[in-house]
Design a protein around this motif. Sequence first.
Motif, PDB file in Angstrom:
ATOM      1  N   ASN A 261      -6.702   5.004   2.532  1.00 31.54           N
ATOM      2  CA  ASN A 261      -5.979   6.355   2.796  1.00 31.54           C
ATOM      3  C   ASN A 261      -4.842   6.579   1.689  1.00 31.54           C
ATOM      4  O   ASN A 261      -4.320   7.441   1.377  1.00 31.54           O
ATOM      5  CB  ASN A 261      -5.224   5.931   3.913  1.00 31.54           C
ATOM      6  N   LEU A 262      -4.615   5.454   1.004  1.00 33.53           N
ATOM      7  CA  LEU A 262      -3.473   5.481  -0.321  1.00 33.53           C
ATOM      8  C   LEU A 262      -4.267   5.730  -1.537  1.00 33.53           C
ATOM      9  O   LEU A 262      -3.723   6.506  -2.338  1.00 33.53           O
ATOM     10  CB  LEU A 262      -2.715   4.022  -0.330  1.00 33.53           C
ATOM     11  N   VAL A 263      -5.422   5.002  -2.077  1.00 35.13           N
ATOM     12  CA  VAL A 263      -6.022   5.198  -3.294  1.00 35.13           C
ATOM     13  C   VAL A 263      -7.148   6.077  -3.135  1.00 35.13           C
ATOM     14  O   VAL A 263      -7.558   7.076  -4.170  1.00 35.13           O
ATOM     15  CB  VAL A 263      -6.916   3.887  -3.744  1.00 35.13           C
ATOM     16  N   GLY A 264      -7.739   6.230  -2.001  1.00 36.94           N
ATOM     17  CA  GLY A 264      -8.906   7.235  -1.688  1.00 36.94           C
ATOM     18  C   GLY A 264      -8.539   8.784  -2.322  1.00 36.94           C
ATOM     19  O   GLY A 264      -9.375   9.455  -2.962  1.00 36.94           O
ATOM     20  N   PRO A 265      -7.405   9.527  -1.908  1.00 37.86           N
ATOM     21  CA  PRO A 265      -7.133  10.701  -2.087  1.00 37.86           C
ATOM     22  C   PRO A 265      -7.146  10.935  -3.612  1.00 37.86           C
ATOM     23  O   PRO A 265      -7.249  11.960  -4.246  1.00 37.86           O
ATOM     24  CB  PRO A 265      -5.852  10.973  -1.671  1.00 37.86           C
ATOM     25  N   ILE A 266      -6.604   9.897  -4.224  1.00 38.17           N
ATOM     26  CA  ILE A 266      -6.324   9.914  -5.592  1.00 38.17           C
ATOM     27  C   ILE A 266      -7.567   9.996  -6.609  1.00 38.17           C
ATOM     28  O   ILE A 266      -8.077  10.803  -7.397  1.00 38.17           O
ATOM     29  CB  ILE A 266      -5.498   8.646  -6.255  1.00 38.17           C
ATOM     30  N   LEU A 267      -8.579   9.201  -5.962  1.00 36.98           N
ATOM     31  CA  LEU A 267     -10.054   9.260  -6.638  1.00 36.98           C
ATOM     32  C   LEU A 267     -10.953  10.315  -6.187  1.00 36.98           C
ATOM     33  O   LEU A 267     -11.942  10.583  -6.719  1.00 36.98           O
ATOM     34  CB  LEU A 267     -10.731   7.982  -6.466  1.00 36.98           C
ATOM     35  N   ALA A 270     -11.437  17.013  -7.175  1.00 38.25           N
ATOM     36  CA  ALA A 270     -10.845  18.088  -6.790  1.00 38.25           C
ATOM     37  C   ALA A 270     -11.288  19.311  -6.259  1.00 38.25           C
ATOM     38  O   ALA A 270     -12.835  19.429  -6.480  1.00 38.25           O
ATOM     39  CB  ALA A 270      -9.849  18.460  -8.174  1.00 38.25           C
ATOM     40  N   ASP A 271     -10.965  20.174  -5.411  1.00 36.25           N
ATOM     41  CA  ASP A 271     -11.612  21.187  -4.919  1.00 36.25           C
ATOM     42  C   ASP A 271     -11.988  22.111  -6.117  1.00 36.25           C
ATOM     43  O   ASP A 271     -11.089  22.577  -6.808  1.00 36.25           O
ATOM     44  CB  ASP A 271     -10.985  21.893  -4.011  1.00 36.25           C
ATOM     45  N   PRO A 272     -13.202  22.502  -6.364  1.00 37.47           N
ATOM     46  CA  PRO A 272     -13.523  23.246  -7.638  1.00 37.47           C
ATOM     47  C   PRO A 272     -12.810  24.737  -7.711  1.00 37.47           C
ATOM     48  O   PRO A 272     -12.707  25.639  -8.425  1.00 37.47           O
ATOM     49  CB  PRO A 272     -15.154  23.381  -7.754  1.00 37.47           C
ATOM     50  N   ARG A 279      -4.500  21.763  -8.857  1.00 42.68           N
ATOM     51  CA  ARG A 279      -4.935  20.429  -8.840  1.00 42.68           C
ATOM     52  C   ARG A 279      -3.892  19.252  -9.157  1.00 42.68           C
ATOM     53  O   ARG A 279      -3.974  18.137  -8.501  1.00 42.68           O
ATOM     54  CB  ARG A 279      -6.325  20.268 -10.026  1.00 42.68           C
ATOM     55  N   TYR A 280      -3.026  19.764 -10.249  1.00 42.37           N
ATOM     56  CA  TYR A 280      -2.178  18.695 -10.768  1.00 42.37           C
ATOM     57  C   TYR A 280      -1.032  18.392  -9.586  1.00 42.37           C
ATOM     58  O   TYR A 280      -0.638  17.484  -9.354  1.00 42.37           O
ATOM     59  CB  TYR A 280      -1.467  19.251 -11.956  1.00 42.37           C
TER      60      TYR A 280
END
Length: 695
Positions: A261-267, A270-272, A279-280
Amino acid sequence: MARATTSSSSKQHKDDATCATELDLEPQSRSGRVPHADESLHHWSDNENVTSSGDEHVLSNVEWGIDDHDDDKDSCKDSSAIHTVGTNKTQEEVFRLQLLTGVKQDLAARLPYYADDWGRPKSFVTILNASIYAFIIQLIPALIFAEIMNEATEGNLSTAETLLSSAIAGILYAILAGQPLTLLGITGLVAILVKTSYSLAATFHAEYFSFFFWTCVWAGLFHILSAMVGIVSLVWKVTPFTTQIFELFTALTFMYLSLENLVGPILEKADPDMNLQERYAELSLNYASFLLGLLTMYVSWTLHFADQWGFFTRQVRIFLSRYNTMIAIVLVTAVSYIPAFNQADNGSQGLPRVSVEFPWDWQPTADRTWVANPLQNIGAAGIFGAMIPGLMFFLLFFIDHNVSSILSQTADFNLAKPPAYNWDFLVLGITFFPCAILGLPPASGLLPQAPLHTRALCTREYYVDEFGIKRERVTHCEEQRWSALAQACLMFVALVAFRVVSWIPRGALFGLLLYLGMGALHVCEVWERILLMVTLPKRRPLIPIVKEVEWKVVQTWTIIQTVCTLIIWGVATFVTGLGYLYPVFLFLLVPLRSLVLERVFDKRDLRYLDPFGDDEAVDDYRQEQRLFHAGPPPSDSMEADDVDFPTRAAFRGQGRRGHGSDRSLVHRARRHTLGDANIADILPHDMPKMRQRSV
């Protein structure tokens, strides 16, 4: 289960101190199981004042200038009042199916004390202190597991349902249970089981809450029937082999969930459909959550060892250590509102926070009524199919709850009232029915919150053993129902304070989950032996498992436990559609140990690898006590009356020392890993003596 007899002879327990007559008081107990997460990594430190009268120190649970309890002289005179967690049964007598026999015995033993449980306590302040402490150490982990279930069940089970379940189950258990000191709440393993079994309703083409209704009904019936026929006594066959794997599995699961839950969203990709600026902004929020999680973990971990510090007063150090998770959450929540972290003014909604609706209108999170319709959109296949997750809850709670109950009633707490394990498990089954009707996650015994609650109710004193080492023992415990009832009622306060709960960032909660997983690993015996395996032979401590067992055998045993843990963790985490079966694998560890490994390994080696009996020599026990590195180094700045520094194994594997025919769930006599077997009750100024003895 049974009261332990006490002895006036010092032959069997030369190391036990005496009052007027000798008591079979044992050193601080450890569990073969870790902190659930809900069981935050609080070591066995507590808040007690220390007063001196002559050469004897008396410790009370009351802080901040409150008077200490009077010594409980009767507990020294009437040694028959002391009971242990074990059953005084032979191996052949451990398990017998007898309809209602255990329940009747439990009721006969506890009913005479029921009125006294509601009577006037010796100290109202101690009960108030224990109630608030138990509430805080249960609330914050409950919020973590609520977030996990909210995401896994698509909002059907969330924070409101989690806190309401803890409140209702806690109140019922405090009123009806034989031994009310055990606390009920939502544990991490319950959240995992709810998460992995959520898709079963769709498999049987059933509406979720109708399916969940029958899941809870079946689970409750399994609990009640097992208590009625005496199956609960099977828990005494659980050895450290199983509880240590349970501990490592919990550690791995919590750390994985937190990092997911901490690292997953970073990896995540992004939604095209998002533009570059969006995105940023999203990536920036994910990094902010990650940093807040790390900060929460760091603060919690640092304050966990605050009572080792050489500065601040003892009361301040113990406050920081006991309430480390609360302090970390408050601090990080405040930091999260700094614009650089919150970023609400960048066109986004800001950091993701705990999902609650405030003010709460006392309605379920999902669009439904509180009372579930058990026949809505469900057929016979779904009703009987719900037996599968119901059985999983039963298998999980059979170990989870009973271990919590046992460790809340160890002989170290000097309880005067008898246990009631069969009746308590039956009452636990009853708590499933309001969960079925209202659509609430079921509650189980909490670790380490339940034993910490009992300890918070205790008054202790110092004594000197035959080696000249000062130790502590409990002279009185406030055995009542008010503190358990009060902490459960305080959950309703949390329900009406959802505005405050909504301030907490999700990153902070998962950072706390990472801390809990690290804490579980920190005191995990399997992990310690893995570390020993990569330690140079000449640097391994000369504990009995190193001296008495061939090292290849130790490595084989450790590898077996590690492989079993990885299989269970892999099933629960990665096997889609079958993860809910992990309690079966946990339960199968018991016959694996008793039927297979018992024949593969030499019995002499098993005395040290998986101690579960009464045949260990006192010399080995004493030798292990002298081998430690968990305590703080001797320091002139430490107070002579400060015994509350943490241990590496404050709540761990080999349980407590057995005596006579006592059968404990876990047996501390054969501590065999890094750290001292009973360092928790040794004073800092005695450290040099212990180190000299270990050389």
